[in-house]
Design a protein around this motif. Structure first.
Motif, PDB file in Angstrom:
ATOM      1  N   MET A  83       0.832  -1.202   0.000  1.00 53.56           N
ATOM      2  CA  MET A  83       0.000   0.000   0.000  1.00 53.56           C
ATOM      3  C   MET A  83       0.866   1.251   0.000  1.00 53.56           C
ATOM      4  SD  MET A  83      -2.857  -1.309  -0.325  1.00 53.56           S
ATOM      5  CE  MET A  83      -1.984  -2.725  -0.960  1.00 53.56           C
ATOM      6  N   ALA A  84       1.945   1.227   0.758  1.00 54.27           N
ATOM      7  CA  ALA A  84       2.849   2.382   0.788  1.00 54.27           C
ATOM      8  C   ALA A  84       3.430   2.629  -0.597  1.00 54.27           C
ATOM      9  CB  ALA A  84       3.953   2.158   1.816  1.00 54.27           C
ATOM     10  N   ARG A  85       3.790   1.570  -1.299  1.00 56.82           N
ATOM     11  CA  ARG A  85       4.339   1.738  -2.648  1.00 56.82           C
ATOM     12  C   ARG A  85       3.282   2.243  -3.624  1.00 56.82           C
ATOM     13  NH1 ARG A  85       8.265  -3.172  -4.187  1.00 56.82           N
ATOM     14  NH2 ARG A  85       7.816  -2.366  -6.260  1.00 56.82           N
ATOM     15  N   LEU A  86       2.058   1.762  -3.498  1.00 55.03           N
ATOM     16  CA  LEU A  86       1.004   2.229  -4.404  1.00 55.03           C
ATOM     17  C   LEU A  86       0.675   3.702  -4.184  1.00 55.03           C
ATOM     18  CD1 LEU A  86      -1.594  -0.683  -4.613  1.00 55.03           C
ATOM     19  CD2 LEU A  86      -0.142   0.212  -6.445  1.00 55.03           C
ATOM     20  N   GLN A  87       0.836   4.173  -2.958  1.00 60.80           N
ATOM     21  CA  GLN A  87       0.503   5.566  -2.664  1.00 60.80           C
ATOM     22  C   GLN A  87       1.606   6.539  -3.047  1.00 60.80           C
ATOM     23  OE1 GLN A  87      -0.656   5.406   1.457  1.00 60.80           O
ATOM     24  NE2 GLN A  87      -2.801   5.122   0.918  1.00 60.80           N
ATOM     25  N   THR A  88       2.739   6.039  -3.500  1.00 62.10           N
ATOM     26  CA  THR A  88       3.845   6.933  -3.846  1.00 62.10           C
ATOM     27  C   THR A  88       3.985   7.131  -5.353  1.00 62.10           C
ATOM     28  OG1 THR A  88       5.438   5.104  -3.858  1.00 62.10           O
ATOM     29  CG2 THR A  88       5.153   6.294  -1.778  1.00 62.10           C
ATOM     30  N   VAL A  89       2.939   6.790  -6.099  1.00 57.84           N
ATOM     31  CA  VAL A  89       3.027   6.951  -7.547  1.00 57.84           C
ATOM     32  C   VAL A  89       3.132   8.433  -7.891  1.00 57.84           C
ATOM     33  CG1 VAL A  89       1.778   4.822  -8.017  1.00 57.84           C
ATOM     34  CG2 VAL A  89       0.515   6.969  -7.868  1.00 57.84           C
ATOM     35  N   ALA A  90       3.519   8.709  -9.123  1.00 56.26           N
ATOM     36  CA  ALA A  90       3.763  10.084  -9.575  1.00 56.26           C
ATOM     37  C   ALA A  90       2.460  10.870  -9.645  1.00 56.26           C
ATOM     38  CB  ALA A  90       4.438  10.058 -10.936  1.00 56.26           C
ATOM     39  N   ILE A  91       2.090  11.514  -8.534  1.00 57.15           N
ATOM     40  CA  ILE A  91       0.818  12.246  -8.500  1.00 57.15           C
ATOM     41  C   ILE A  91       0.924  13.650  -9.088  1.00 57.15           C
ATOM     42  CG2 ILE A  91      -0.097  10.957  -6.540  1.00 57.15           C
ATOM     43  CD1 ILE A  91       0.592  13.378  -4.790  1.00 57.15           C
ATOM     44  N   ASP A  92       2.135  14.121  -9.338  1.00 61.36           N
ATOM     45  CA  ASP A  92       2.295  15.487  -9.842  1.00 61.36           C
ATOM     46  C   ASP A  92       2.146  15.564 -11.360  1.00 61.36           C
ATOM     47  OD1 ASP A  92       4.617  14.084 -10.272  1.00 61.36           O
ATOM     48  OD2 ASP A  92       5.950  15.730  -9.736  1.00 61.36           O
ATOM     49  N   SER A  93       1.885  14.443 -12.022  1.00 61.01           N
ATOM     50  CA  SER A  93       1.796  14.457 -13.485  1.00 61.01           C
ATOM     51  C   SER A  93       0.367  14.286 -13.997  1.00 61.01           C
ATOM     52  CB  SER A  93       2.695  13.363 -14.052  1.00 61.01           C
ATOM     53  OG  SER A  93       2.332  12.109 -13.506  1.00 61.01           O
ATOM     54  N   GLY A  94      -0.613  14.389 -13.119  1.00 56.77           N
ATOM     55  CA  GLY A  94      -2.003  14.283 -13.530  1.00 56.77           C
ATOM     56  C   GLY A  94      -2.580  12.901 -13.283  1.00 56.77           C
ATOM     57  N   PRO A  95      -3.911  12.809 -13.238  1.00 53.60           N
ATOM     58  CA  PRO A  95      -4.557  11.558 -12.851  1.00 53.60           C
ATOM     59  C   PRO A  95      -4.341  10.404 -13.833  1.00 53.60           C
ATOM     60  CG  PRO A  95      -6.195  13.200 -13.486  1.00 53.60           C
ATOM     61  CD  PRO A  95      -4.866  13.891 -13.440  1.00 53.60           C
ATOM     62  N   GLN A  96      -4.317  10.682 -15.126  1.00 53.04           N
ATOM     63  CA  GLN A  96      -4.132   9.577 -16.075  1.00 53.04           C
ATOM     64  C   GLN A  96      -2.721   9.009 -15.998  1.00 53.04           C
ATOM     65  OE1 GLN A  96      -5.643  10.669 -19.943  1.00 53.04           O
ATOM     66  NE2 GLN A  96      -7.727  10.174 -19.288  1.00 53.04           N
ATOM     67  N   GLN A  97      -1.722   9.878 -15.891  1.00 50.15           N
ATOM     68  CA  GLN A  97      -0.345   9.382 -15.761  1.00 50.15           C
ATOM     69  C   GLN A  97      -0.162   8.682 -14.415  1.00 50.15           C
ATOM     70  OE1 GLN A  97       1.773   8.998 -18.149  1.00 50.15           O
ATOM     71  NE2 GLN A  97       3.163   7.977 -16.740  1.00 50.15           N
ATOM     72  N   ALA A  98      -0.830   9.170 -13.372  1.00 53.96           N
ATOM     73  CA  ALA A  98      -0.776   8.499 -12.068  1.00 53.96           C
ATOM     74  C   ALA A  98      -1.401   7.108 -12.166  1.00 53.96           C
ATOM     75  CB  ALA A  98      -1.483   9.337 -11.002  1.00 53.96           C
ATOM     76  N   ALA A  99      -2.477   6.978 -12.962  1.00 57.94           N
ATOM     77  CA  ALA A  99      -3.100   5.661 -13.156  1.00 57.94           C
ATOM     78  C   ALA A  99      -2.130   4.708 -13.837  1.00 57.94           C
ATOM     79  CB  ALA A  99      -4.380   5.805 -13.975  1.00 57.94           C
ATOM     80  N   VAL A 100      -1.398   5.192 -14.810  1.00 55.61           N
ATOM     81  CA  VAL A 100      -0.392   4.368 -15.500  1.00 55.61           C
ATOM     82  C   VAL A 100       0.701   3.954 -14.518  1.00 55.61           C
ATOM     83  CG1 VAL A 100       1.405   4.370 -17.291  1.00 55.61           C
ATOM     84  CG2 VAL A 100      -0.862   5.363 -17.771  1.00 55.61           C
ATOM     85  N   ALA A 101       1.179   4.913 -13.727  1.00 57.79           N
ATOM     86  CA  ALA A 101       2.239   4.619 -12.756  1.00 57.79           C
ATOM     87  C   ALA A 101       1.760   3.633 -11.697  1.00 57.79           C
ATOM     88  CB  ALA A 101       2.723   5.916 -12.106  1.00 57.79           C
TER      89      ALA A 101
END
Length: 195
Positions: free
Chosen positions: A72-90
Motif C-alpha cells: 500500500m505504501a508503494r502504491l501511494q507513492t506513484v507520480a501524482i504530480d503528473s495528472g490523474p491519467q499518468q498516475a493511473a499508468v504509474a
C-alpha cells in the motif's frame, strides 16, 4: 543452516521471526509454513517464537499485514504530480511490479498456484483488494482525478483486479515482465477510465 541464538530485544526477535517467516513463505507457501523452521531460521527458541506469536495464524496474520502495508505504501507513492491519467499508468505499472516481484505477496494472493485457496486466503485476498483499490483511489484523487468517489474506487478496483489476473494467468496480449509494455497497456486501455 542453524543460526545461533541471541539475546536480542523483543523487537529485534520479532523482526528476525518475521524475516524468517517471509523467507519460509516465499519458499514453501503459507500453507506449509513451519513454526519449527521459522524459529530455527530466526535464531530463537520455540518458546520465544510462541511468546511473540502465540499461534501460527497470529504469525501469518502479522506477516500478511506487513506485506500488504508495504504494498500500500508503494502504491501511494506513484507520480501524482503528473495528472490523474499518468498516475493511473504509474500505479498500474507499480501494482504489476509488486505482484510479479514480491514472492511473499504472490504466495499470500495465491498467484503461484491453480485457482484453489482456503477460506482464510480468499479473505486475505479480498482485504488486499479493498486496501489496494482504496490506496490507488487516494493516489489518483491526489493527482487530480475529479470523478465521484464511488466511480474512482470502482476504476481503481478494475486496475487492481486486472493486474492480479494478468500476473496469475499469462496472456499473449501483455508481457507483465516488461515495464514499458505494462505502461503502454495502462496508458492505452486503463488511463482513459480516469478523469
Amino acid at each position: 543452516m542453524r543460526r545461533t541464538r541471541t539475546r536480542n530485544t523483543p523487537t529485534e526477535q520479532e523482526s528476525a521471526i518475521l524475516k524468517a517467516a517471509a523467507e519460509e513463505v516465499a519458499l514453501v507457501g503459507v500453507g506449509r509454513l513451519s513454526m519449527d523452521v521459522v524459529a530455527r531460521q530466526a535464531g530463537v527458541s520455540r518458546s520465544t517464537l510462541y511468546r511473540r506469536f502465540p499461534t501460527r495464524d497470529a504469525l501469518i496474520t502479522e506477516l500478511g499485514r506487513q506485506t500488504f502495508d508495504f504494498a500500500m505504501a508503494r502504491l501511494q507513492t506513484v507520480a501524482i504530480d503528473s495528472g490523474p491519467q499518468q498516475a493511473a499508468v504509474a500505479a498500474f505499472t507499480e501494482g504489476v511490479r509488486l505482484l510479479t516481484g514480491e514472492p511473499v505477496m504472490r504466495r499470500f494472493l495465491q498467484l503461484d498456484r491453480e485457482f484453489t485457496a482456503t477460506t482464510e486466503m480468499v479473505e486475505e485476498a479480498r482485504l488486499f483488494l479493498v486496501s489496494a483499490a482504496t490506496a490507488m483511489a487516494k493516489a489518483l484523487r491526489a493527482a487530480g482525478a475529479g470523478m465521484p468517489d464511488d466511480e474512482l474506487l470502482a476504476v481503481a478496483e478494475i486496475h487492481i483486479r486486472l493486474a492480479a489476473s494478468l500476473v496469475q494467468v499469462s496472456s499473449d496480449v501483455l508481457d507483465v515482465g516488461d515495464d514499458e509494455a505494462v505502461a503502454r497497456y495502462a496508458r492505452t486501455y486503463l488511463a482513459p477510465l480516469v478523469h
